[in-house]
Every structure is written in structure tokens, then in C-alpha cells.
Design an enzyme around this catalytic site. Sequence first.
Site, PDB file in Angstrom:
ATOM      1  N   HIS A   1     -16.640  17.054  27.542  1.00 14.28           N
ATOM      2  CA  HIS A   1     -15.984  17.981  28.478  1.00 14.28           C
ATOM      3  C   HIS A   1     -15.082  17.212  29.436  1.00 14.28           C
ATOM      4  CE1 HIS A   1     -19.932  20.256  27.785  1.00 14.28           C
ATOM      5  NE2 HIS A   1     -19.014  21.115  27.382  1.00 14.28           N
TER       6      HIS A   1
ATOM      7  N   MET B   1     -20.916  14.179  20.990  1.00 17.13           N
ATOM      8  CA  MET B   1     -21.549  14.716  22.204  1.00 17.13           C
ATOM      9  C   MET B   1     -21.578  16.238  22.147  1.00 17.13           C
ATOM     10  SD  MET B   1     -20.384  12.343  25.329  1.00 17.13           S
ATOM     11  CE  MET B   1     -20.656  10.586  25.251  1.00 17.13           C
TER      12      MET B   1
ATOM     13  N   GLU C   1     -19.461  13.718  28.596  1.00 18.93           N
ATOM     14  CA  GLU C   1     -18.163  13.026  28.572  1.00 18.93           C
ATOM     15  C   GLU C   1     -17.136  13.720  27.663  1.00 18.93           C
ATOM     16  OE1 GLU C   1     -16.941  10.690  30.540  1.00 18.93           O
ATOM     17  OE2 GLU C   1     -18.829  10.634  31.640  1.00 18.93           O
TER      18      GLU C   1
HETATM   19  P1  AMP Z   1     -18.700  24.131  25.359  1.00 17.74           P
HETATM   20  O1  AMP Z   1     -19.175  23.906  26.745  1.00 17.74           O
HETATM   21  O2  AMP Z   1     -19.628  23.608  24.307  1.00 17.74           O
HETATM   22  O3  AMP Z   1     -18.225  25.534  25.117  1.00 17.74           O
HETATM   23  O4  AMP Z   1     -17.402  23.216  25.198  1.00 17.74           O
HETATM   24  C1  AMP Z   1     -16.307  23.337  26.069  1.00 17.74           C
HETATM   25  C2  AMP Z   1     -15.141  22.558  25.507  1.00 17.74           C
HETATM   26  O5  AMP Z   1     -15.492  21.177  25.397  1.00 17.74           O
HETATM   27  C3  AMP Z   1     -14.730  23.024  24.100  1.00 17.74           C
HETATM   28  O6  AMP Z   1     -13.315  23.043  24.000  1.00 17.74           O
HETATM   29  C4  AMP Z   1     -15.336  21.973  23.221  1.00 17.74           C
HETATM   30  O7  AMP Z   1     -14.665  21.811  21.994  1.00 17.74           O
HETATM   31  C5  AMP Z   1     -15.193  20.738  24.083  1.00 17.74           C
HETATM   32  N1  AMP Z   1     -16.139  19.703  23.652  1.00 17.74           N
HETATM   33  C6  AMP Z   1     -17.482  19.843  23.487  1.00 17.74           C
HETATM   34  N2  AMP Z   1     -18.029  18.701  23.012  1.00 17.74           N
HETATM   35  C7  AMP Z   1     -17.005  17.826  22.860  1.00 17.74           C
HETATM   36  C8  AMP Z   1     -16.913  16.478  22.399  1.00 17.74           C
HETATM   37  N3  AMP Z   1     -17.979  15.794  21.992  1.00 17.74           N
HETATM   38  N4  AMP Z   1     -15.689  15.897  22.390  1.00 17.74           N
HETATM   39  C9  AMP Z   1     -14.595  16.583  22.795  1.00 17.74           C
HETATM   40  N5  AMP Z   1     -14.611  17.850  23.246  1.00 17.74           N
HETATM   41  C10 AMP Z   1     -15.794  18.467  23.273  1.00 17.74           C
END
Ligand code: AMP
Length: 282
Positions: free
Chosen positions: A38, A185, A36
Site C-alpha cells: 500500500h 505482501m 509496504e
Molecule cells: P487492498 O487494501 O487489499 O484493497 O489493496 C489496496 C491497493 O493496494 C490495491 O490497489 C492493491 O492492488 C494494492 N496492493 C495490495 N498489496 C500490494 C502489493 N503487495 N504490492 C503492490 N500493491 C499492492
Amino acid sequence: MLKVIRTVAEMQRYADAVRSGGRTLGFVPTMGALHEGHLSLVQRACRENNVVVVSLFVNPLQFGPKEDFKAYPRSFKRDRQLLEDRGVDVLFFPSRAAMYSKGFCTYVLQEGLTATLCGRSRPTHFQGVTTVVAKLFHAVKPHRSYFGQKDAQQAMVIKRMVKDLNMDIRVAVLPIVREADGLAMSSRNAYLKGKERQDALCLVNSLRKAEGLFKRGERSSRKILAAIRQVIRRVPSARIDYVSVVDPQTLQPVSIIGKKALVALAVFVGKVRLIDNTILRG
Ligand code: AMP
């Protein structure tokens, strides 16, 4: 209907067609194993743009040699379905070879903001991030891009890169999405086994402790850091990688908190490295 694009050339042709038709393009880069957090970025992108592209690429460049690149959770079919359900237009899903062709040797290197916090424990991480995000931006050609405050330092680094390299792209940073019990998350939460899931709450609990102290007037970083460490040290499976109170613009440590400070931490719970943060505002 969600369209899956696997090559940079096709992605660029698609983006050119969107832009020349006068439509706006929003972009959410991810490494997949969607949750959630993402999807909150996706939802905002859908609200603000005519066309939304989400990329799914587990970027080898941002993992250190002893890190979890191979083990990183991959769930393409589930991710594709989630994005289809949320009304995303394109899933950009390039192969490693499509992103890093033979002989690849050009990188985006940012100094300063990458030297502290996660950059200290993961020395090549941010070079991998800036390089891949710059490449994704050139492939997707978005008007707006969406990042999470969960990776606070990453969001700052990307904003700085966009400014320094004159990229004509808006960067929105959205709040951290948490589980009902407060755990931020993360795709890496899937690694947590048995009791570790409960133990992982020490990150958010320690940040809440810091917020409480700040609200009651505490402005000494040293005291706030001591309280955070105390909460985490009560959990035997937890090991602190770093805890810092920094200026939210420069990411440099502050000793007395003025109007605003970022409290950021990374903690190993068992073998799983988790990060979390909060902003203290006077
Ligand atoms: P990742 O797949 O971990 O590279 O994350 C992709 C994007 O989703 C990045 O901009 C992260 O900061 C964002 N993201 C990951 N987890 C969260 C979260 N719990 N709340 C908000 N955004 C998130």
C-alpha cells in the site's frame, strides 16, 4: 498533519477546495491493514500530486456471503500513524452507513473482464469493487489514482471502468511489493498460522518456475501450467483455486504464448486464499 474525514459531503467539499485552488489530487483506495505494498502506492501519489488522499474502507459489497468480511484485519490507529508518517494529507474513513445509505440499490456492473480468474470463483466480487471505487472516485474527485499489480485483474477492471464511463481520472498500476523471501505482501498474510507462512511461498515459487521455463523458450501454456501445479501440489496445505495463462489485455486464456502473457493464480493455504501473478514477456 493528517486530516481524517468521515463523510462523503465533507470529502467532496475538501476536494472541491483543492481543485479550485489549482492543486492536483492523488488518491489511493485501500481496505486498510496497511503494508509496504500500500505504502508504495502512497509514496508514488505523494511524488506526483500536491495533495494525497488515502481511503480506508472494508467494503462489504466485495465479499461473498461465506468470505472473510468480519474477520478482515482492521488496524485503524496503526494505519493512521503510518499515513501521517508518510506525509499523507487526508485519510478518508467513511462508515458503512456513509457509503451505503438505507435503500441503496445502484451498482456498477462490468461484463467481460470480470468473468474470468477471480471473477469465476468470486461471482459478486468485482461488482462490489467497481461500485465502491466509482463511489470513492465521486467522493474524492482525484486527478490521479493508484492501484497495485498484485490485484492484476482488479487494475484492468478499474481501467476499463474509467474508460467506459468517461471518468476523467488517470489510473496508475504499480509493481507487486514482496517480502524478502518473495511472498507478495497482502493484508491477508496476517491470517497465515505457523507453517502456513512457509507453505505460502509455493505461490511465488511456482511463478518463478514458470518464468524460468519461459526464459528457456517454453511457449506452451499447458506445459507451464503443469509445472506450476506440480510446485503447488508438493505442499499438502495448499489447494489450487485457479491457475491461468491469459492475454494481459482480454484476460482470456491463451494456449501458445506470444509476446506477453499474464500468469495469475489463486491458492488456498489452509483456509487462507492468496493471489499472485507475473507477466511473461518475450
Ligand atoms: P487492498 O487494501 O487489499 O484493497 O489493496 C489496496 C491497493 O493496494 C490495491 O490497489 C492493491 O492492488 C494494492 N496492493 C495490495 N498489496 C500490494 C502489493 N503487495 N504490492 C503492490 N500493491 C499492492
